[in-house]
Design an enzyme around this catalytic site. Structure first.
Site, PDB file in Angstrom:
ATOM      1  N   TYR A 142      -1.712   2.654  -3.300  1.00  0.00           N
ATOM      2  CA  TYR A 142      -0.598   2.321  -2.404  1.00  0.00           C
ATOM      3  C   TYR A 142       0.572   1.918  -3.275  1.00  0.00           C
ATOM      4  O   TYR A 142       0.425   1.122  -4.200  1.00  0.00           O
ATOM      5  CB  TYR A 142      -1.008   1.165  -1.486  1.00  0.00           C
ATOM      6  CG  TYR A 142       0.091   0.651  -0.584  1.00  0.00           C
ATOM      7  CD1 TYR A 142       0.488   1.367   0.543  1.00  0.00           C
ATOM      8  CD2 TYR A 142       0.729  -0.558  -0.854  1.00  0.00           C
ATOM      9  CE1 TYR A 142       1.490   0.878   1.378  1.00  0.00           C
ATOM     10  CE2 TYR A 142       1.728  -1.049  -0.023  1.00  0.00           C
ATOM     11  CZ  TYR A 142       2.107  -0.318   1.091  1.00  0.00           C
ATOM     12  OH  TYR A 142       3.097  -0.799   1.917  1.00  0.00           O
ATOM     13  N   ASP A 237       2.532   1.840 -11.707  1.00  0.00           N
ATOM     14  CA  ASP A 237       2.850   0.872 -10.668  1.00  0.00           C
ATOM     15  C   ASP A 237       2.071  -0.398 -11.001  1.00  0.00           C
ATOM     16  O   ASP A 237       0.874  -0.508 -10.712  1.00  0.00           O
ATOM     17  CB  ASP A 237       2.458   1.431  -9.298  1.00  0.00           C
ATOM     18  CG  ASP A 237       2.726   0.439  -8.178  1.00  0.00           C
ATOM     19  OD1 ASP A 237       2.911  -0.765  -8.480  1.00  0.00           O
ATOM     20  OD2 ASP A 237       2.729   0.847  -7.012  1.00  0.00           O
ATOM     21  N   LYS A 265       5.987  -8.826  -7.105  1.00  0.00           N
ATOM     22  CA  LYS A 265       5.084  -9.974  -6.910  1.00  0.00           C
ATOM     23  C   LYS A 265       5.311 -11.103  -7.917  1.00  0.00           C
ATOM     24  O   LYS A 265       6.225 -11.901  -7.755  1.00  0.00           O
ATOM     25  CB  LYS A 265       3.626  -9.490  -6.909  1.00  0.00           C
ATOM     26  CG  LYS A 265       3.399  -8.421  -5.805  1.00  0.00           C
ATOM     27  CD  LYS A 265       2.019  -8.393  -5.275  1.00  0.00           C
ATOM     28  CE  LYS A 265       1.718  -7.200  -4.405  1.00  0.00           C
ATOM     29  NZ  LYS A 265       1.793  -7.437  -2.979  1.00  0.00           N
TER      30      LYS A 265
HETATM   31  N1  HOZ Z   1       0.890  -4.336  -0.290  1.00  0.00           N
HETATM   32  C1  HOZ Z   1       0.282  -5.607  -0.368  1.00  0.00           C
HETATM   33  C2  HOZ Z   1      -0.943  -5.556  -1.192  1.00  0.00           C
HETATM   34  N2  HOZ Z   1      -1.905  -4.655  -0.775  1.00  0.00           N
HETATM   35  C3  HOZ Z   1      -0.043  -6.164   0.952  1.00  0.00           C
HETATM   36  C4  HOZ Z   1       1.116  -6.810   1.526  1.00  0.00           C
HETATM   37  C5  HOZ Z   1       1.505  -6.221   2.818  1.00  0.00           C
HETATM   38  O1  HOZ Z   1       1.324  -5.017   3.029  1.00  0.00           O
HETATM   39  O2  HOZ Z   1       1.993  -7.001   3.616  1.00  0.00           O
END
Ligand code: HOZ
Length: 425
Positions: A142, A237, A265
């Protein structure tokens, strides 16, 4: 949960699904989402005042724990000087220097407001540099919610069973080539077939978004070799792994130099931020030096920058990584043992300070093996742990994290809670 329940009922009347990001809605685990009231160190305190040992940590940024004194002070002081200027500040220079010190491959850096923006922009640069349109991504990885990346996506998209989002034009999705993770032969084959059209290959060097999945020996090296041979850019990433697997992230750990890196982050110390960067000549395609347009009123926001800078400096000064890794190993071993003793098929995978307990007996190495996990069992386990005061990510296909504020006593309490929870799931 009384107050969380009341707030969620009210939220659903005004916010879409009651939340501002789908994974927060607890669809995968059922029950009422925990409304956070505050955090302190390794503890999340909900709207009803219940305390949890937090292993979600806002999905990764809080490596120093909640409300870290230094980070909080830095952010408050910056806010008192002014929330935003839309003009450059000294803090941005210091943060970019700190990033480059840890990531020498990022010769030039651009700050954004989120990881999604960082990735979206990095790929635009890659397309401009190579004058090619296609991007390779891996199934279950993702990279934020940019259009062309919501194809076979992990994280919330996978959890909700919608790895391909509605609203993404066919033509854009067709510029994304999806391959299985940990399969260098598939990458070779894709480049043999489409090499002249591939601008970049983007990868989570350690996957966090289908749960914690490690690259097998030689996989990242193969990606570096193949992309170089075909003059495509390798994009790491590291939104999750950056400053988490060590100061220098996955690229330092595996000694691979990508062409472009995306961060987020931890870089903002819990405040909204993203960053991308790479080789100078590639990054100099970005405006105002070059023709790739990318901008943002709140990019490099001074409050986020101050918090991020303090967070990164604290990480450099205190170097919590060895302790974090050993605590994570202790937790992973304890959880695995508890599952084995209860006869529950489970596989705990961890590296650095990230881990995932998959409810499957298979090693999880890609999307197909991740999908063998029993998500209903995860939901039952999650709820039992929540009752016991342990807050895990509310979905099977996400990484859990430790912070420098977690203690051996927290770990032992968590293992004891898991031992009880396995009996009921
Ligand atoms: N993409 C973040 C980690 N998997 C999760 C945060 C979100 O989608 O709110």
């Amino acid at each position: 949960m009384k107050r969380s329940r009341a707030l969620f009922a009210r939220a659903q009347r005004v916010l879409v699904g009651g939340v501002n990001s789908p994974v927060r809605a607890f669809r995968a685990v059922g029950g009422t989402p925990v409304f956070a009231q505050r955090g302190s160190g390794a503890r999340l305190i909900d709207a009803d005042g219940k305390r949890y040992i937090d292993y979600c940590l806002s999905w990764g940024p809080l490596i120093l724990g909640h409300a870290h004194r230094g980070v909080t002070r830095a952010a408050a002081a910056a806010a008192a000087r002014g929330a935003s200027f839309g003009a450059p500040t000294e803090g941005e220079v210091l943060l970019a220097e700190e990033i480059r010190r840890a990531y020498p491959s990022m010769e030039r850096v651009r700050l954004t407001s989120s990881g999604t923006e960082a990735v979206m922009s990095a790929l635009r640069v890659a397309r401009a540099w190579t004058k090619r349109d296609c991007v390779i991504k891996f199934q279950g990885c993702y990279h934020g919610h940019a259009d062309s990346l919501l194809v076979a996506a992990g994280s919330g998209a996978l959890t909700l069973g919608r790895p391909d989002s509605a609203g993404v034009p066919e033509a854009w999705a067709r510029t994304t080539i999806v391959l299985p993770y940990n399969d260098p032969a598939a990458v070779e084959a894709a480049f043999r077939k489409h090499g002249a059209r591939i601008a970049a290959l983007i990868v989570e060097p350690v996957v966090g978004n289908m749960g914690t999945v490690l690259p097998e020996r030689g996989f990242l090296e193969a990606l570096r070799r193949i992309t170089k041979r075909h003059r495509a850019l390798l994009v790491f990433d590291e939104v999750i792994t950056g400053f988490r697997l060590g100061l220098g992230g996955a690229q330092e750990r595996f000694a691979i130099e990508p062409d472009l890196t995306c961060l987020g982050k931890i870089v903002g110390g819990g405040f909204p931020i993203g960053a991308y960067g790479g080789r100078r000549e590639v990054m100099e395609l970005v405006a105002p030096l070059g023709p790739v347009y990318q901008a943002g009123t709140l990019s490099g926001n001074p409050v986020a920058v101050a918090a991020g800078l303090e967070c990164l400096r604290t990480l450099r000064r205190t170097s919590p990584y060895a302790r974090l890794e050993s605590l994570t190993r202790r937790l992973a071993r304890g959880l695995q043992q508890a599952a084995d003793e209860a006869g529950v098929p489970a596989r705990v995978q961890s590296t650095g300070s990230m881990f995932t307990l998959f409810f499957t007996s298979n090693a999880v190495r890609d999307y197909a093996s991740a999908k063998t996990a029993d998500t209903k069992r995860y939901a039952r386990f999650f709820q039992a742990m929540l009752d016991a005061g342990v807050y895990l990510p509310p979905a099977q296909f996400e990484a859990a994290f430790l912070s420098a504020a977690h203690t051996p006593a927290d770990i032992d309490r968590t293992i004891a809670a898991a031992r009880r929870a396995f009996r009921h799931c």
